[in-house]
Motif scaffolding. Structure first.
Motif, PDB file in Angstrom:
ATOM      1  N   CYS A  68      14.915 -13.968  -8.344  1.00 54.20           N
ATOM      2  CA  CYS A  68      14.830 -15.004  -9.696  1.00 54.20           C
ATOM      3  C   CYS A  68      15.187 -14.514 -10.914  1.00 54.20           C
ATOM      4  N   GLY A  69      16.228 -13.415 -10.900  1.00 47.72           N
ATOM      5  CA  GLY A  69      16.843 -12.844 -12.053  1.00 47.72           C
ATOM      6  C   GLY A  69      16.237 -11.389 -12.372  1.00 47.72           C
ATOM      7  N   THR A  70      15.846 -10.697 -11.540  1.00 45.92           N
ATOM      8  CA  THR A  70      15.257  -9.481 -11.726  1.00 45.92           C
ATOM      9  C   THR A  70      16.539  -8.465 -12.107  1.00 45.92           C
ATOM     10  N   THR A  71      17.281  -8.624 -11.555  1.00 43.15           N
ATOM     11  CA  THR A  71      18.775  -7.419 -12.004  1.00 43.15           C
ATOM     12  C   THR A  71      18.987  -7.762 -13.405  1.00 43.15           C
ATOM     13  N   TRP A  72      19.038  -8.865 -13.854  1.00 42.87           N
ATOM     14  CA  TRP A  72      19.404  -9.410 -15.339  1.00 42.87           C
ATOM     15  C   TRP A  72      18.180  -8.870 -16.152  1.00 42.87           C
ATOM     16  N   LEU A  73      17.131  -9.263 -15.973  1.00 45.50           N
ATOM     17  CA  LEU A  73      15.689  -8.861 -16.779  1.00 45.50           C
ATOM     18  C   LEU A  73      15.786  -7.436 -16.853  1.00 45.50           C
ATOM     19  N   LYS A  74      15.699  -6.397 -15.764  1.00 53.47           N
ATOM     20  CA  LYS A  74      15.985  -5.068 -15.600  1.00 53.47           C
ATOM     21  C   LYS A  74      16.969  -4.752 -16.835  1.00 53.47           C
ATOM     22  N   ALA A  75      18.018  -5.243 -16.595  1.00 48.45           N
ATOM     23  CA  ALA A  75      19.249  -4.573 -17.646  1.00 48.45           C
ATOM     24  C   ALA A  75      18.696  -4.951 -19.253  1.00 48.45           C
ATOM     25  N   LEU A  76      18.127  -6.077 -19.088  1.00 47.98           N
ATOM     26  CA  LEU A  76      17.896  -6.398 -20.620  1.00 47.98           C
ATOM     27  C   LEU A  76      16.672  -5.485 -21.155  1.00 47.98           C
ATOM     28  N   ALA A  77      15.727  -5.484 -20.399  1.00 45.82           N
ATOM     29  CA  ALA A  77      14.696  -4.568 -20.912  1.00 45.82           C
ATOM     30  C   ALA A  77      15.139  -3.175 -21.068  1.00 45.82           C
ATOM     31  N   TYR A  78      16.021  -2.633 -20.239  1.00 44.54           N
ATOM     32  CA  TYR A  78      16.440  -1.350 -20.172  1.00 44.54           C
ATOM     33  C   TYR A  78      17.142  -1.093 -21.511  1.00 44.54           C
ATOM     34  N   ALA A  79      18.204  -2.153 -21.920  1.00 43.95           N
ATOM     35  CA  ALA A  79      18.974  -2.140 -23.007  1.00 43.95           C
ATOM     36  C   ALA A  79      18.195  -2.160 -24.266  1.00 43.95           C
ATOM     37  N   VAL A  80      17.296  -3.044 -24.288  1.00 41.13           N
ATOM     38  CA  VAL A  80      16.426  -3.233 -25.533  1.00 41.13           C
ATOM     39  C   VAL A  80      15.557  -2.060 -25.832  1.00 41.13           C
ATOM     40  N   ILE A  81      14.716  -1.522 -25.065  1.00 39.01           N
ATOM     41  CA  ILE A  81      13.826  -0.391 -25.139  1.00 39.01           C
ATOM     42  C   ILE A  81      14.467   0.867 -25.437  1.00 39.01           C
ATOM     43  N   ASN A  82      15.745   0.969 -24.972  1.00 37.12           N
ATOM     44  CA  ASN A  82      16.611   2.368 -25.158  1.00 37.12           C
ATOM     45  C   ASN A  82      17.558   2.187 -26.086  1.00 37.12           C
ATOM     46  N   ARG A  83      17.574   1.115 -27.051  1.00 34.92           N
ATOM     47  CA  ARG A  83      18.513   0.848 -27.829  1.00 34.92           C
ATOM     48  C   ARG A  83      18.625   1.893 -28.936  1.00 34.92           C
ATOM     49  N   LYS A  84      17.948   2.553 -29.344  1.00 34.25           N
ATOM     50  CA  LYS A  84      18.104   3.768 -30.108  1.00 34.25           C
ATOM     51  C   LYS A  84      18.930   4.846 -29.691  1.00 34.25           C
ATOM     52  N   THR A  85      18.434   5.357 -28.494  1.00 31.53           N
ATOM     53  CA  THR A  85      19.419   6.607 -28.116  1.00 31.53           C
ATOM     54  C   THR A  85      20.588   5.906 -27.512  1.00 31.53           C
ATOM     55  N   ASN A  86      20.517   4.794 -26.928  1.00 31.68           N
ATOM     56  CA  ASN A  86      21.767   4.246 -26.223  1.00 31.68           C
ATOM     57  C   ASN A  86      22.117   2.924 -27.056  1.00 31.68           C
ATOM     58  N   PRO A  87      22.785   3.016 -27.872  1.00 32.57           N
ATOM     59  CA  PRO A  87      23.414   1.790 -28.501  1.00 32.57           C
ATOM     60  C   PRO A  87      24.248   0.852 -27.645  1.00 32.57           C
ATOM     61  N   PRO A  88      23.962  -0.625 -27.559  1.00 31.56           N
ATOM     62  CA  PRO A  88      24.698  -1.147 -26.614  1.00 31.56           C
ATOM     63  C   PRO A  88      26.101  -1.186 -26.731  1.00 31.56           C
ATOM     64  N   ARG A  89      26.778  -0.832 -27.894  1.00 36.09           N
ATOM     65  CA  ARG A  89      28.057  -0.966 -27.920  1.00 36.09           C
ATOM     66  C   ARG A  89      28.876   0.252 -27.414  1.00 36.09           C
ATOM     67  N   GLY A  90      28.164   1.334 -27.216  1.00 35.55           N
ATOM     68  CA  GLY A  90      28.330   2.432 -26.849  1.00 35.55           C
ATOM     69  C   GLY A  90      29.137   2.514 -25.540  1.00 35.55           C
ATOM     70  N   ASP A  91      30.420   3.382 -25.519  1.00 38.24           N
ATOM     71  CA  ASP A  91      31.044   3.343 -24.142  1.00 38.24           C
ATOM     72  C   ASP A  91      30.386   4.290 -23.124  1.00 38.24           C
ATOM     73  N   ASN A  92      29.565   4.861 -23.512  1.00 39.91           N
ATOM     74  CA  ASN A  92      28.658   5.800 -22.582  1.00 39.91           C
ATOM     75  C   ASN A  92      27.415   4.957 -21.983  1.00 39.91           C
ATOM     76  N   HIS A  93      27.226   3.848 -22.319  1.00 40.92           N
ATOM     77  CA  HIS A  93      25.902   3.254 -22.024  1.00 40.92           C
ATOM     78  C   HIS A  93      25.399   3.161 -20.542  1.00 40.92           C
ATOM     79  N   PRO A  94      24.476   3.885 -20.165  1.00 39.10           N
ATOM     80  CA  PRO A  94      24.015   3.975 -18.755  1.00 39.10           C
ATOM     81  C   PRO A  94      24.265   2.636 -18.009  1.00 39.10           C
ATOM     82  N   LEU A  95      23.968   1.470 -18.524  1.00 35.10           N
ATOM     83  CA  LEU A  95      24.355   0.131 -17.749  1.00 35.10           C
ATOM     84  C   LEU A  95      25.691   0.201 -17.196  1.00 35.10           C
ATOM     85  N   LEU A  96      26.609   0.804 -18.106  1.00 33.00           N
ATOM     86  CA  LEU A  96      28.093   0.721 -17.462  1.00 33.00           C
ATOM     87  C   LEU A  96      28.417   1.559 -16.291  1.00 33.00           C
ATOM     88  N   SER A  97      27.317   2.525 -16.036  1.00 30.34           N
ATOM     89  CA  SER A  97      27.558   3.586 -14.874  1.00 30.34           C
ATOM     90  C   SER A  97      26.666   3.319 -13.704  1.00 30.34           C
TER      91      SER A  97
END
Ligand code: A3P
Length: 305
Positions: A68-97
């Protein structure tokens, strides 16, 4: 590994001998526990999770039926909650690796079967977890604490087609394909991973009406049509609203584009990587569309579902 049925405790073995059993979609049998169907390894995780998981008021739990879209929701939640330490535009964002399933582990599988998180008490708040468990089988502490639950629902027709493709990817190469008609019959009878699908959705819908401060009910289709609005509402629900400055700086759009189907599915890690439990990461990305069911359903199937 997904299919292994060793390492099952005696308690679980004793329990399954008392449970209704039916042929699953991959290879293993499904067992009906507390009204919902599980393969044996998963059932072991359910029991362990029910017994041991201690929720915190600050926990965020993402709940879905499979596909039902678990993978998408996980990515969104992780990016929202951790946006201060991992800004979404960063080259090293954990969701890229890392695949999003690595960033937000499933309680009843990765945490309580694969033991991927050695000590849950050491995780900083807010802890992010996911589960496919129905309301009826949630650990009590999730229901009793003030943790924030997001339930993501999807049109059952699309969820069914997605699950059928997924099951065929997980079946061993030397076994024959699960036919659409057979899978449909099972799905309609409720015999599917964490099924019956209808009971799963309905219980969470009712919970979201009764406990609107703690349970947020969202639909995949809404998220597709109004992603920005939905993401802002989610961030507010998690008590991490976007500031005006963040909005003006494009942070909401950056998170959406980081987590978009096109971006995630084209990352090297999601094209060739595997989860520790053996599934190919690319099995979690297929079309990412609303209405793909229409290419498969007959009129009769549509009426029946
Ligand atoms: P389809 O098979 O219809 O394409 P889950 O993550 O719960 O396993 O669900 C998988 C479904 O979500 C698949 O649907 C997959 O393509 C879709 N999906 C995965 N990532 C997505 C994303 N970032 N945006 C939209 N849909 C996504």
């Amino acid at each position: 590994k997904y299919l292994q049925e060793d390492d099952i405790t005696q308690e679980c073995q004793a329990l399954i001998s008392t449970l209704p059993k039916d042929q699953g979609w991959v290879l293993s049998y499904l067992y009906q526990y507390q009204g919902f169907w599980h393969p044996i390894r998963q059932l072991q995780g359910v029991l362990s999770c029910q017994r041991h998981f201690q929720a915190r008021d600050t926990d965020i739990i993402l709940i879905t039926s499979p596909k039902c879209g678990t993978t998408w929701l996980k990515a969104l939640a992780y990016a929202v909650i951790n946006r201060k330490t991992n800004p979404p535009r960063g080259d090293n964002h954990p969701l890229l690796s890392f695949n999003p399933h690595k960033s937000v582990p499933f309680l009843e599988l990765k945490v309580y079967v694969d033991h991927q998180v050695p000590d849950l008490t050491e995780l900083p708040s807010p802890r992010l977890f996911s589960t496919h468990l129905p309301v009826e089988s949630l650990p009590l502490s999730i229901k009793e604490t003030g943790c924030k639950v997001v339930y993501l629902a999807r049109d059952p027709k699309d969820a069914f087609i997605s699950l059928w493709h997924f099951a065929n990817k997980l079946r061993p190469q030397n076994s024959c394909k699960l036919q659409l008609e057979e899978a449909f019959d099972k799905f309609c009878k409720g015999v599917s991973l964490y099924g019956p699908f209808w009971d799963h959705v309905l219980s969470y819908w009712k919970c979201s009406l009764e406990k609107s401060n703690n349970v947020f009910f969202l639909k995949y289709e809404e998220l597709k049509v109004q992603p920005k609005l939905c993401l802002k509402k989610l961030a507010e629900f998690w008590e991490r609203p976007f500031s005006l400055e963040e909005e003006n700086n494009g942070v909401v759009d950056e998170i959406l584009s980081l987590c978009s189907f096109d971006n995630l599915s084209n990352l090297e890690v999601n094209k060739v990587g595997k989860l520790s439990s053996g599934e190919q990461n690319n099995a979690f990305f297929r079309k990412g569309e609303v209405g793909n069911w229409a290419n498969y359903f007959t009129q009769e199937m549509t009426e029946k579902i």
